[in-house]
Design a protein around this motif. Sequence first.
Motif, PDB file in Angstrom:
ATOM      1  N   MET A 209       6.427  11.066 -33.918  1.00  0.00           N
ATOM      2  CA  MET A 209       7.057  11.809 -32.817  1.00  0.00           C
ATOM      3  C   MET A 209       6.022  12.396 -31.849  1.00  0.00           C
ATOM      4  SD  MET A 209       9.959  13.785 -35.003  1.00  0.00           S
ATOM      5  CE  MET A 209      11.011  14.354 -33.684  1.00  0.00           C
ATOM      6  N   GLY A 210       4.758  12.385 -32.265  1.00  0.00           N
ATOM      7  CA  GLY A 210       3.698  12.928 -31.416  1.00  0.00           C
ATOM      8  C   GLY A 210       3.768  14.439 -31.278  1.00  0.00           C
ATOM      9  N   ARG A 211       4.306  15.081 -32.302  1.00  0.00           N
ATOM     10  CA  ARG A 211       4.436  16.550 -32.264  1.00  0.00           C
ATOM     11  C   ARG A 211       3.545  17.184 -33.331  1.00  0.00           C
ATOM     12  NH1 ARG A 211      10.683  17.928 -32.466  1.00  0.00           N
ATOM     13  NH2 ARG A 211      11.526  16.519 -30.908  1.00  0.00           N
ATOM     14  N   PRO A 212       3.191  18.450 -33.168  1.00  0.00           N
ATOM     15  CA  PRO A 212       2.319  19.085 -34.169  1.00  0.00           C
ATOM     16  C   PRO A 212       3.051  19.479 -35.458  1.00  0.00           C
ATOM     17  CG  PRO A 212       2.796  20.604 -32.393  1.00  0.00           C
ATOM     18  CD  PRO A 212       3.471  19.323 -32.029  1.00  0.00           C
ATOM     19  N   ILE A 213       2.247  19.866 -36.433  1.00  0.00           N
ATOM     20  CA  ILE A 213       2.771  20.332 -37.730  1.00  0.00           C
ATOM     21  C   ILE A 213       2.448  21.820 -37.840  1.00  0.00           C
ATOM     22  CG2 ILE A 213       2.313  20.216 -40.223  1.00  0.00           C
ATOM     23  CD1 ILE A 213       1.802  17.180 -39.728  1.00  0.00           C
ATOM     24  N   LEU A 214       3.391  22.576 -38.373  1.00  0.00           N
ATOM     25  CA  LEU A 214       3.170  24.018 -38.544  1.00  0.00           C
ATOM     26  C   LEU A 214       2.990  24.310 -40.028  1.00  0.00           C
ATOM     27  CD1 LEU A 214       3.339  26.935 -37.204  1.00  0.00           C
ATOM     28  CD2 LEU A 214       5.697  26.927 -38.003  1.00  0.00           C
ATOM     29  N   PHE A 215       1.964  25.077 -40.373  1.00  0.00           N
ATOM     30  CA  PHE A 215       1.742  25.458 -41.779  1.00  0.00           C
ATOM     31  C   PHE A 215       1.625  26.975 -41.849  1.00  0.00           C
ATOM     32  CE2 PHE A 215       0.234  25.803 -45.965  1.00  0.00           C
ATOM     33  CZ  PHE A 215       0.413  24.593 -46.609  1.00  0.00           C
ATOM     34  N   VAL A 216       2.584  27.605 -42.514  1.00  0.00           N
ATOM     35  CA  VAL A 216       2.570  29.082 -42.629  1.00  0.00           C
ATOM     36  C   VAL A 216       2.215  29.432 -44.078  1.00  0.00           C
ATOM     37  CG1 VAL A 216       3.860  31.209 -42.239  1.00  0.00           C
ATOM     38  CG2 VAL A 216       4.401  29.195 -40.893  1.00  0.00           C
ATOM     39  N   LEU A 217       1.177  30.267 -44.217  1.00  0.00           N
ATOM     40  CA  LEU A 217       0.719  30.643 -45.572  1.00  0.00           C
ATOM     41  C   LEU A 217       1.365  31.936 -46.074  1.00  0.00           C
ATOM     42  CD1 LEU A 217      -3.007  29.736 -45.114  1.00  0.00           C
ATOM     43  CD2 LEU A 217      -1.588  28.845 -46.950  1.00  0.00           C
ATOM     44  N   GLY A 218       2.433  32.353 -45.396  1.00  0.00           N
ATOM     45  CA  GLY A 218       3.176  33.519 -45.867  1.00  0.00           C
ATOM     46  C   GLY A 218       2.651  34.833 -45.348  1.00  0.00           C
ATOM     47  N   THR A 219       3.264  35.898 -45.845  1.00  0.00           N
ATOM     48  CA  THR A 219       2.867  37.237 -45.389  1.00  0.00           C
ATOM     49  C   THR A 219       2.266  38.047 -46.547  1.00  0.00           C
ATOM     50  OG1 THR A 219       5.159  37.912 -45.711  1.00  0.00           O
ATOM     51  CG2 THR A 219       4.499  37.396 -43.463  1.00  0.00           C
ATOM     52  N   GLY A 220       1.689  37.343 -47.496  1.00  0.00           N
ATOM     53  CA  GLY A 220       1.006  38.038 -48.597  1.00  0.00           C
ATOM     54  C   GLY A 220      -0.450  38.271 -48.217  1.00  0.00           C
ATOM     55  N   THR A 221      -1.313  38.356 -49.228  1.00  0.00           N
ATOM     56  CA  THR A 221      -2.744  38.503 -48.940  1.00  0.00           C
ATOM     57  C   THR A 221      -3.469  37.213 -49.335  1.00  0.00           C
ATOM     58  OG1 THR A 221      -3.381  39.315 -51.119  1.00  0.00           O
ATOM     59  CG2 THR A 221      -2.580  40.957 -49.561  1.00  0.00           C
ATOM     60  N   ALA A 222      -4.715  37.120 -48.898  1.00  0.00           N
ATOM     61  CA  ALA A 222      -5.496  35.905 -49.158  1.00  0.00           C
ATOM     62  C   ALA A 222      -5.700  35.663 -50.649  1.00  0.00           C
ATOM     63  CB  ALA A 222      -6.840  36.009 -48.467  1.00  0.00           C
ATOM     64  N   ASP A 224      -3.513  36.412 -53.158  1.00  0.00           N
ATOM     65  CA  ASP A 224      -2.309  36.223 -53.972  1.00  0.00           C
ATOM     66  C   ASP A 224      -2.296  34.811 -54.546  1.00  0.00           C
ATOM     67  OD1 ASP A 224      -1.064  38.715 -53.740  1.00  0.00           O
ATOM     68  OD2 ASP A 224      -0.392  38.237 -51.726  1.00  0.00           O
ATOM     69  N   LEU A 225      -1.795  34.693 -55.779  1.00  0.00           N
ATOM     70  CA  LEU A 225      -1.814  33.383 -56.436  1.00  0.00           C
ATOM     71  C   LEU A 225      -1.041  32.333 -55.639  1.00  0.00           C
ATOM     72  CD1 LEU A 225      -1.424  34.362 -60.196  1.00  0.00           C
ATOM     73  CD2 LEU A 225      -3.496  33.920 -58.916  1.00  0.00           C
ATOM     74  N   ALA A 226       0.099  32.725 -55.081  1.00  0.00           N
ATOM     75  CA  ALA A 226       0.906  31.760 -54.322  1.00  0.00           C
ATOM     76  C   ALA A 226       0.161  31.326 -53.049  1.00  0.00           C
ATOM     77  CB  ALA A 226       2.247  32.380 -53.967  1.00  0.00           C
ATOM     78  N   THR A 227      -0.576  32.245 -52.431  1.00  0.00           N
ATOM     79  CA  THR A 227      -1.336  31.892 -51.220  1.00  0.00           C
ATOM     80  C   THR A 227      -2.447  30.920 -51.598  1.00  0.00           C
ATOM     81  OG1 THR A 227      -0.958  34.186 -50.564  1.00  0.00           O
ATOM     82  CG2 THR A 227      -2.399  32.889 -49.157  1.00  0.00           C
ATOM     83  N   ILE A 228      -3.081  31.171 -52.746  1.00  0.00           N
ATOM     84  CA  ILE A 228      -4.166  30.283 -53.195  1.00  0.00           C
ATOM     85  C   ILE A 228      -3.611  28.873 -53.427  1.00  0.00           C
ATOM     86  CG2 ILE A 228      -5.835  29.857 -55.064  1.00  0.00           C
ATOM     87  CD1 ILE A 228      -6.046  32.957 -55.290  1.00  0.00           C
ATOM     88  N   ALA A 229      -2.408  28.794 -54.023  1.00  0.00           N
ATOM     89  CA  ALA A 229      -1.773  27.478 -54.206  1.00  0.00           C
ATOM     90  C   ALA A 229      -1.490  26.849 -52.839  1.00  0.00           C
ATOM     91  CB  ALA A 229      -0.485  27.632 -55.007  1.00  0.00           C
ATOM     92  N   GLY A 230      -1.129  27.706 -51.876  1.00  0.00           N
ATOM     93  CA  GLY A 230      -0.868  27.232 -50.507  1.00  0.00           C
ATOM     94  C   GLY A 230      -2.093  26.589 -49.871  1.00  0.00           C
ATOM     95  N   ILE A 314       3.461  33.585 -50.172  1.00  0.00           N
ATOM     96  CA  ILE A 314       4.350  34.713 -50.470  1.00  0.00           C
ATOM     97  C   ILE A 314       5.141  35.056 -49.214  1.00  0.00           C
ATOM     98  CG2 ILE A 314       4.314  37.200 -50.940  1.00  0.00           C
ATOM     99  CD1 ILE A 314       2.506  36.714 -53.156  1.00  0.00           C
ATOM    100  N   PHE A 315       6.441  35.104 -49.349  1.00  0.00           N
ATOM    101  CA  PHE A 315       7.296  35.446 -48.204  1.00  0.00           C
ATOM    102  C   PHE A 315       8.195  36.619 -48.583  1.00  0.00           C
ATOM    103  CE2 PHE A 315       5.896  31.228 -47.335  1.00  0.00           C
ATOM    104  CZ  PHE A 315       5.751  31.187 -45.953  1.00  0.00           C
TER     105      PHE A 315
END
Lengths: 412, 207
Positions: A209-222, A224-230, A314-315
Amino acid sequence: MIRFKIRLALILISASVLLLFGYISSPGQELEAPPEPLPAPPTNVVISDDPNDDGHTTIVSWQLSRDDGAGLNNVMAYEIFRSTSPEGEFLQVGVMGKGLDSYIDRGEKEKTRNGEPNPRYIGAGIDYYYKMRAKSTTGTYSEFSELVVGQAKNNWYHTGKTNIMIAVLIFSGLVIYFITAAKRGKELYVRPIAGIDAVDESIGRATEMGRPILFVLGTGTAADLATIAGYTILARVAKMTADYQTKVLVPVNEPVMLAVAQETVKSAYMEAGRPDMYDEQNIFYVTAMQFPFVAAVCGLMIREQTATNFYMGIFHAESLILAETGAITGAIQISGTDQLAQLPFFIAATDYTLIGEELYAASGYLSKEALLLGPVKAQDYAKVILLTLLGLAVITWSFGWGFFKSLISTIS
Amino acid sequence: MTTVELLWNGLAAFLTLCIFSFLYKDNPFYKFAEQLVAGVALGYWTMLLYHTTFTDKVLIPIFQQGKLHYILPTIMGIMMWTRFSKKLAYLSRIAIAFYIGVGTGVALPLYMYNYVFRQLQATVVPLQFSWLGLNSLLMVSFVTCTLFYFFFSKEHKGTFGGLSKVGIYTLMAGFGASFGLTVMGRVALLVQRIIFLREYFIALFGS
């Protein structure tokens, strides 16, 4: 009628006599009430250290007043006072009801407050003086008990959490074993995870489609285990976008997360052999505040018309706002979080969701690296051990035998 | 409502409507509100961090209270800034690794306590021949099936697949209940905002 009149007359006469008698018996001044008996104070007050804390708590215990539930039976409560010197000002630190014979004095951890010494502070190794008194149901007080002294201690080991330590050690041992096994070439199978299988497809769609990709790592801290998995999933996505020459946008809400995300994407582009394509401006800091961050990300989705949105980390309350906005733009959305309260929203509004532990397993599944596959395997074996323990505990507890139950019981 | 209150509430009502306008489509009003709130939040947060972190955790402890050991984390913080230098950028990785390593190390026993032991402890209920016993049996069975779903070393086929399917249905039932509960909370927030707008317009134009 006559009988009624006689009765009325008798009542009136009686009332007059009573009033007259009352007047005579109270000649203009109140009679002094007899002195109310005071309750006896509590005895044998003992100060001991709370065995499993960081030195800011003491335990005060005492023997009940002899008028608590017996004797005069007029004790309503006990008041506990503390001071740093025997002659100093005593601060009331607690009140306990009748029948209770101990009090946990949880002191505050800050020595000073607004530049002044904090009277509620308790520190390890400092002498604290305590005294107590009983309060009666009519609001009178007993004499103070004897002055006693005690200290809080900084305990290095929490006796109520030994089983957690053993569990962490066993788990760490399993992780090391499986990482070593994987490094030696042992094949470790991880079942397919639907959300992760869709990653390649969604990146391909964005490229077409020639469009960008968005990647949101949540609103936790750097950290956090879930952010690290991200980060691991971001690395995989970034590597693919480098291959396909598709733009990936990573708005973040924490400065440290920004540094890690930039490093992750940069490394992925280098690994893909396209360091020239890396643009630091695509990984940018928005703000640390939750809803302003979300407003900015929603605007970004609409204006950039992102084709694929990833939400990994983390959201909080923003999960549905993000996912709904992404759905409006028609983007393929893949989410993953370990926040139980937000999972329903992601499941409802995104195309694929990594539920809780799937997010952690995804990193191993994607990379196939020994370092990441080892923990996934170790988790599975840990689950087998825990399920066995759970089964044994439930069955034996049903017959009144609490050994296995005690193995998984902890003290906070 | 005083004139000052009317003006401030007017601004709040205007911004609320700007944000709500996004429900129609992206427009200049939403863009204005979005950029205003993001900018204000950024500025506010920067000053908040300056006071609560730089002043309270660096300036006061080191220079006023003489706690020299605070210099170590301060150096770590300064190392983060080396990212802007190509030569010294590697130093920032040490600080980042330390931060994430400590975060993970602290989290592991806490996760073990909160997400494993406390959950297990709550699941250990005696089985009895009563309605309560049936409830306990169902709870233990559903927990077991849900754990099967999160077993990654084996493909979900046959009996194991069936049990893990029961596990995912259990999860969905739980998520459904949670969804309903949270939506009710969000509706309450919407109602609160609509009441605010209503009161503002009543104050402005009269009932």
